[in-house]
Design a protein around this motif. Structure first.
Motif, mmCIF file in Angstrom:
data_model
loop_
_atom_site.group_PDB
_atom_site.id
_atom_site.type_symbol
_atom_site.label_atom_id
_atom_site.label_comp_id
_atom_site.label_asym_id
_atom_site.label_seq_id
_atom_site.Cartn_x
_atom_site.Cartn_y
_atom_site.Cartn_z
ATOM 1 N N VAL A 159 0.965 -1.301 0.014
ATOM 2 C CA VAL A 159 -0.007 -0.170 0.142
ATOM 3 C C VAL A 159 0.887 1.295 0.057
ATOM 4 N N ALA A 160 2.034 1.300 0.692
ATOM 5 C CA ALA A 160 2.942 2.458 0.801
ATOM 6 C C ALA A 160 3.689 2.732 -0.648
ATOM 7 N N LEU A 161 3.980 1.515 -0.967
ATOM 8 C CA LEU A 161 4.690 1.837 -2.040
ATOM 9 C C LEU A 161 3.578 2.227 -3.386
ATOM 10 N N LEU A 162 2.500 1.743 -3.457
ATOM 11 C CA LEU A 162 1.613 2.072 -4.379
ATOM 12 C C LEU A 162 1.272 3.521 -4.235
ATOM 13 N N ARG A 163 1.180 3.908 -3.163
ATOM 14 C CA ARG A 163 0.763 5.350 -2.986
ATOM 15 C C ARG A 163 1.896 6.334 -3.486
ATOM 16 N N PHE A 164 3.401 5.781 -3.269
ATOM 17 C CA PHE A 164 4.483 6.790 -3.703
ATOM 18 C C PHE A 164 4.356 6.664 -5.205
ATOM 19 N N LEU A 165 4.171 5.619 -5.819
ATOM 20 C CA LEU A 165 4.219 5.306 -7.277
ATOM 21 C C LEU A 165 3.052 6.351 -8.082
ATOM 22 N N GLN A 166 2.248 6.457 -7.414
ATOM 23 C CA GLN A 166 0.958 7.096 -8.252
ATOM 24 C C GLN A 166 1.276 8.443 -8.496
ATOM 25 N N ASN A 167 2.110 9.137 -7.809
ATOM 26 C CA ASN A 167 2.783 10.461 -8.439
ATOM 27 C C ASN A 167 4.135 11.055 -7.698
ATOM 28 N N GLN A 168 4.733 9.980 -7.143
ATOM 29 C CA GLN A 168 6.052 9.761 -6.719
ATOM 30 C C GLN A 168 6.262 11.108 -5.620
ATOM 31 N N GLU A 169 4.960 11.140 -4.948
ATOM 32 C CA GLU A 169 5.155 11.987 -3.640
ATOM 33 C C GLU A 169 5.164 11.296 -2.496
ATOM 34 N N TYR A 170 5.850 12.033 -1.361
ATOM 35 C CA TYR A 170 6.002 11.088 -0.141
ATOM 36 C C TYR A 170 6.439 12.148 1.196
ATOM 37 N N ARG A 171 5.960 11.616 2.096
ATOM 38 C CA ARG A 171 6.147 12.577 3.530
ATOM 39 C C ARG A 171 7.006 11.900 4.061
ATOM 40 N N PRO A 172 8.268 12.249 4.758
ATOM 41 C CA PRO A 172 9.133 11.869 5.788
ATOM 42 C C PRO A 172 8.573 11.546 7.117
ATOM 43 N N LEU A 173 8.783 10.801 7.791
ATOM 44 C CA LEU A 173 8.263 10.892 9.240
ATOM 45 C C LEU A 173 8.324 11.997 9.936
ATOM 46 N N GLY A 174 7.412 12.694 10.477
ATOM 47 C CA GLY A 174 7.441 13.892 11.384
ATOM 48 C C GLY A 174 7.377 15.194 10.701
#
Length: 468
Positions: free
Chosen positions: A253-268
């Motif tokens: 799930v985490a990888l799919l969310r990232f691959l959709q638009n290559q956006e991510y949120r670092p912890l904190g």
């Protein structure tokens, strides 16, 4: 299909008269021939790249030691050695460096058969779809071979290196999936930026997002400093996801969310970050089968499998085994400062018949170990590695589906295949001792000799040098 005959280099240490007759015989087999005197060839190594050598020696004196030295130093294996003297003894050390041998004169049928076997797996240089520089770059990554299935994979690797689409590499363990991923990266537009490999099997659910996306200072109790994740480390480069089939449902799930638009949120962190990475993934399992069983997300597979690449197992590339083994032998000889060595014919026979379940990685380990254990110029086959006839690792028969024709025709093919493989393995086990091999086979020596003659099996290939 390209059926252009492979051109030959005839390196001659025989008289002009014998050389002319031999050239005529080779040309009669529809083989383009380039003839060169042996002394000239030794001085200048006149040879077309990738072109097989036919070495002709006779009763005339020839510089044996110098010839052996040249073969060792340049890692040259003549496709065929023609001995134009029916009284000359076999030279075991010289013959160990060639693929096939015959006495001259001989029947045209035998010459054709020996030549075809000696040139098997050698492709004419003009049919290769790859520029020489590209082939050299692939060789530096241990991507070596000339079999049709492997050449198709190399063509696709070249095409994939020129685009930015996600790639899914599938193949058995040890087939070189990470090497292929590195080739796509280092031959592509992102070659000056990082290549970051990730073993997905080592990503636990608790550490997944921290490993991939990093964290800000104070994100959790021990987070005293901010840390970049693997995605950020791969900025403008390539993120290689190995063993992607081992991802847990939460990780998928985490990888799919990232691959959709290559956006991510670092912890904190309170803000999203934009990544710029190319994603290449690899699996040694059938992901579509995992999707059908409910063990892998279909939407994630769609994201990863934009451009598929399949790497064939080594058992489907039998013609590449010798060139790969020689490449590894050369590499490890340099690493351990060992003088150039070659494989004993019995070792080559065994390597070509063994199924290599661990593929290229297993072959490399075998060559590495064999080099370290060897004590002479020829690398023998360790006794514990000799296969038992008809054992699980050396099955005597292929699938009946590979044969054509009537039942009786298919049966004849299966029997011929079994007899030839059985004889070759038995001669390797007995190091060319026909009497011993016949005894083990439960045959009279004369009958056994007729079988060897029927399948053109030459005992000289299996004799240890000290026995000749």
């Amino acid at each position: 299909m390209n059926t252009t005959p492979v051109p030959l280099n005839l390196v001659s240490f025989v008289s002009r008269a014998v050389e002319d007759i031999l050239c005529t015989a080779l040309k009669a087999l529809n083989r383009p021939v380039q003839s060169v005197q042996g002394h000239d060839w030794l001085a200048q190594a006149l040879m077309l790249p990738g072109t097989p050598i036919v070495l002709a020696i006779g009763s005339n004196h020839f510089p044996r030691d110098r010839l052996l030295s040249s073969l060792r130093e340049q890692w040259i294996t003549p496709a065929l050695v023609v001995i134009a003297d029916d009284k000359a003894p076999w030279d075991a050390e010289l013959l160990a460096y060639c693929r096939e041998i015959l006495r001259w004169p001989c029947q045209g049928k035998e010459l054709s058969l020996r030549l075809a076997r000696g040139c098997e797996g050698i492709m004419p240089p003009q049919v290769s779809p790859h520029p020489l520089v590209f082939r050299d770059e692939l060789a530096s990554l241990n991507l070596i071979g000339q079999s049709p299935a492997f050449l198709n994979a190399l063509e696709l690797i070249k095409a994939l290196s020129e685009c930015e689409a996600p790639v899914l590499i599938e193949g058995e363990t040890g087939t070189g999936k990470e090497m292929a991923a590195r080739a796509i990266h280092y031959l592509g537009l992102r070659q000056d930026h990082p290549f970051i490999p990730i073993n997905c099997g080592a990503l636990s659910d608790t550490l997944l997002e921290n490993e991939l996306f990093g964290h800000e200072r104070g994100a959790y109790t021990d987070a005293k400093e901010a840390q970049l994740g693997l995605v950020a480390q791969a900025h403008q480069g390539t993120l290689f996801l190995d063993e992607v089939e081992s991802l847990s449902p939460k990780a998928q799930v985490a990888l799919l969310r990232f691959l959709q638009n290559q956006e991510y949120r670092p912890l904190g962190s309170r803000s999203l970050k934009q990544a710029d990475v190319r994603v290449i993934s690899a699996s040694n399992e059938d992901l579509e089968a995992l999707v059908r069983r409910g063990n892998f997300r279909q939407d994630l597979l769609f994201r990863l499998n934009v451009m598929p690449l399949f790497l064939p197992p080594l058992r489907e590339r039998s013609g590449d085994i010798e060139s790969l083994a020689t490449h590894f032998l050369y590499q490890y000889s340099l690493k351990y400062c060992r003088s150039p060595q070659a494989f004993h014919p019995t070792t080559l026979v065994w390597m070509k018949n063994y199924p290599w379940p661990g593929n290229v990685r297993e072959l490399e380990n075998f060559v590495h170990r064999a080099l370290l254990l060897s004590k002479g110029p020829l690398i023998p086959l360790p006794p514990q590695r000799l296969p038992s006839i008809g054992s699980e690792n050396n099955p005597p028969l292929e699938s009946p589906g590979g044969y054509r024709g009537s039942f009786n025709q298919a049966k004849t093919q299966v029997i011929a295949h079994f007899e030839k493989q059985y004889l070759e393995c038995l001669m390797a086990e007995c190091h060319g001792n026909i009497s011993l091999a016949a005894k083990r086979a439960g045959k009279e020596r004369r009958t056994f000799g007729k079988l060897l003659k029927k399948y053109q099996i030459n005992r000289a290939f299996y004799i240890k040098s000290k026995d000749i």
